[in-house]
Structures are given as structure tokens and as C-alpha cells.
Design an enzyme around this catalytic site. Structure first.
Site, mmCIF file in Angstrom:
data_model
loop_
_atom_site.group_PDB
_atom_site.id
_atom_site.type_symbol
_atom_site.label_atom_id
_atom_site.label_comp_id
_atom_site.label_asym_id
_atom_site.label_seq_id
_atom_site.Cartn_x
_atom_site.Cartn_y
_atom_site.Cartn_z
ATOM 1 N N SER A 135 -16.104 60.783 34.829
ATOM 2 C CA SER A 135 -16.484 60.098 33.590
ATOM 3 C C SER A 135 -16.311 58.603 33.770
ATOM 4 O O SER A 135 -15.493 58.145 34.577
ATOM 5 C CB SER A 135 -15.593 60.576 32.436
ATOM 6 O OG SER A 135 -15.728 59.764 31.293
ATOM 7 N N TYR A 148 -7.964 62.490 27.684
ATOM 8 C CA TYR A 148 -9.213 62.770 28.397
ATOM 9 C C TYR A 148 -9.424 61.733 29.501
ATOM 10 O O TYR A 148 -9.771 62.075 30.633
ATOM 11 C CB TYR A 148 -10.388 62.751 27.425
ATOM 12 C CG TYR A 148 -11.721 63.009 28.077
ATOM 13 C CD1 TYR A 148 -12.139 64.301 28.367
ATOM 14 C CD2 TYR A 148 -12.573 61.956 28.410
ATOM 15 C CE1 TYR A 148 -13.361 64.547 28.972
ATOM 16 C CE2 TYR A 148 -13.796 62.187 29.017
ATOM 17 C CZ TYR A 148 -14.192 63.487 29.299
ATOM 18 O OH TYR A 148 -15.397 63.717 29.907
#
Length: 254
Positions: A135, A148
Site C-alpha cells: 500500500s 493498517y
């Protein structure tokens, strides 16, 4: 041996889009996800391809699923796509501790479980490859998605280390680093972080599937996705840390 790919988190979003793309291009596709109903629907759509329900945090289930799929492919695995992951937007202290733990278990331990168990099958393929779902939040910590973001930092480090280690076995390891993608995981969130409001959600799952396809023939370790994030990524490689931090402060300002 026909080219084959095993995808975790395959029931929806990026995983499903990747399954459709590789199936359309003649690959043998294996589908893994905890959502059995959606998984079965996708398997039917793709002509009855192999699928199994799987919780990637359960190492016994992981080993059994890999053994079963690879037994159908001469004991070999050409490509493992670690796509399973969960996300929760919100201020760190307002999210239940159990949710933070679950994010780390699925996003980090799940990738470790799958990759470790897949090793003998990847090695047997001689040109085996692992692609991890990273990500943009693995480049610099993003407020309102701290755990996250931490999980994707872990994936970035894991990918870099294993890419060097497994070169001796002829196994390639890489990750994809997109910013926000229009998937159910993002659209279902109740809290909207400031960084999402500023950057927007400009990518579709099919675009990430295309990136997986490109990565098959690439030797890059990290693949930043979208022009917007590519500029941020490469600027971050040459800019001082304080400038990157300043940029993140601006993106996260309400």
C-alpha cells in the site's frame, strides 16, 4: 505445466478482479477467501475453477489448501498473490484493541503463513513468484489508519528481505503499492480520513489486477501505482525525511 496462480482474498475487490484477468488469459486460477458464498459465485463465473474457504491466520488450513491446489498442478505453484487484508479507518484510540490485533494477524501473519507454506511449491516451479498486496501507506505512516499503515510497513520490509533471500532459489518476491482503491473494503468504512478526502479514490480494482499482470514480467521489488503516488514515491526516495513528513502533515490536515 500450465501457469497457475493462487489468490487469497479472492472473493471480491482486487482479488476477484485479478482472478478474472488471469483466468481470461489462460492461467489456472485458485481462489481462497473466508467468504464462502461470494467465493463460490466467483468460481462458478470462472467456469468452476478450484476454490476453498480459508482463514489465512490458521496455519493448518493454509497448509492443507496449498497442498490440495498444488497437487492439481504437479506439486508446483507459479504465482502466489497475497491479497487478503482488512482495513479500519479511525482514530487509533477509538478503535477496539481486538480490531487492531485482527488487522495485524490477517495483513501480516496471514502473508507470512501463506508464503512460508508455499515455499516448496514455489521452488518446485523453478520460476516461482510471490506478489504481496502492499500500500501507499507503507511509504510513510498515515494518520487515522495507523495499524493498517503499520501492517503495510511490515509487508514492505518482509518483501524486501525475502526478495534478497529467495533469489538463491530463483523465486521472485515483490509488492504492489497503490493509494486508495475503490473496493468494498474502502467503500464500507464509516470514518473518512483526511488523507482520503485530499487524495480521493481514483483507482479501480481492475487497474490493480493489471499491475499484478505487469509484475509477472517485472524485476522491480516495489511497484508504486498511479501517477499521483509514483511522484510521491520517487520524491520520497530522494527527499529528506522532514519534507516527506511535511507532505503527510498537509495530506492529513482537516
Amino acid at each position: 505445466m500450465n501457469n497457475n496462480i493462487l489468490i487469497t482474498g479472492a472473493a471480491s475487490g482486487i482479488g476477484a478482479a485479478t482472478a478474472r484477468l488471469f483466468h481470461a488469459r489462460g492461467w489456472q486460477v485458485g481462489l481462497l477467501d473466508i467468504n464462502t458464498e461470494a467465493l463460490a459465485d466467483l468460481a462458478t463465473e470462472l467456469g468452476g475453477c478450484w476454490y476453498r474457504q480459508l482463514d489465512v491466520t490458521d496455519i493448518a488450513e493454509v497448509k492443507a489448501s496449498l497442498a490440495e491446489f498444488c497437487a492439481k498442478n504437479d506439486g508446483q505453484l507459479q504465482l502466489l498473490f497475497n491479497c487478503a487484508g482488512i482495513l479500519r479507518f479511525g482514530y487509533f484510540e477509538e478503535i477496539e484493541h481486538a480490531e487492531h490485533v485482527r488487522i495485524m494477524q490477517i495483513n501480516v501473519l496471514g502473508v507470512c503463513n501463506m508464503t512460508h507454506a508455499a515455499f516448496p511449491y514455489l521452488k518446485a516451479a523453478r520460476t516461482g513468484q510471490v506478489i504481496n498486496m502492499g500500500s501507499a501507506s507503507g511509504l510513510y505512516g498515515v494518520p487515522e489508519m495507523a495499524t493498517y499503515s503499520a501492517s503495510k510497513f511490515a509487508i514492505r520490509g518482509f518483501t524486501e528481505a525475502l526478495e534478497l533471500e529467495w533469489a538463491r532459489h530463483g523465486i521472485k518476491v515483490a509488492d504492489l503499492m497503490p493509494p486508495f482503491v475503490n473496493t468494498p473494503m474502502v467503500s464500507s468504512q464509516q470514518h473518512v480520513p483526511a488523507s482520503l478526502l485530499r487524495m480521493g479514490v481514483n483507482l479501480q480494482a481492475s487497474e490493480i489486477a493489471d499491475a499484478v499482470w505487469r509484475q509477472v514480467d517485472s524485476h522491480a521489488v516495489h511497484q508504486p501505482i498511479s501517477l499521483q503516488f509514483k511522484l510521491m514515491y520517487w520524491a520520497g526516495q530522494v527527499s529528506p525525511a522532514w519534507l516527506t513528513r511535511l507532505s503527510m502533515r498537509w495530506l492529513s490536515r482537516r
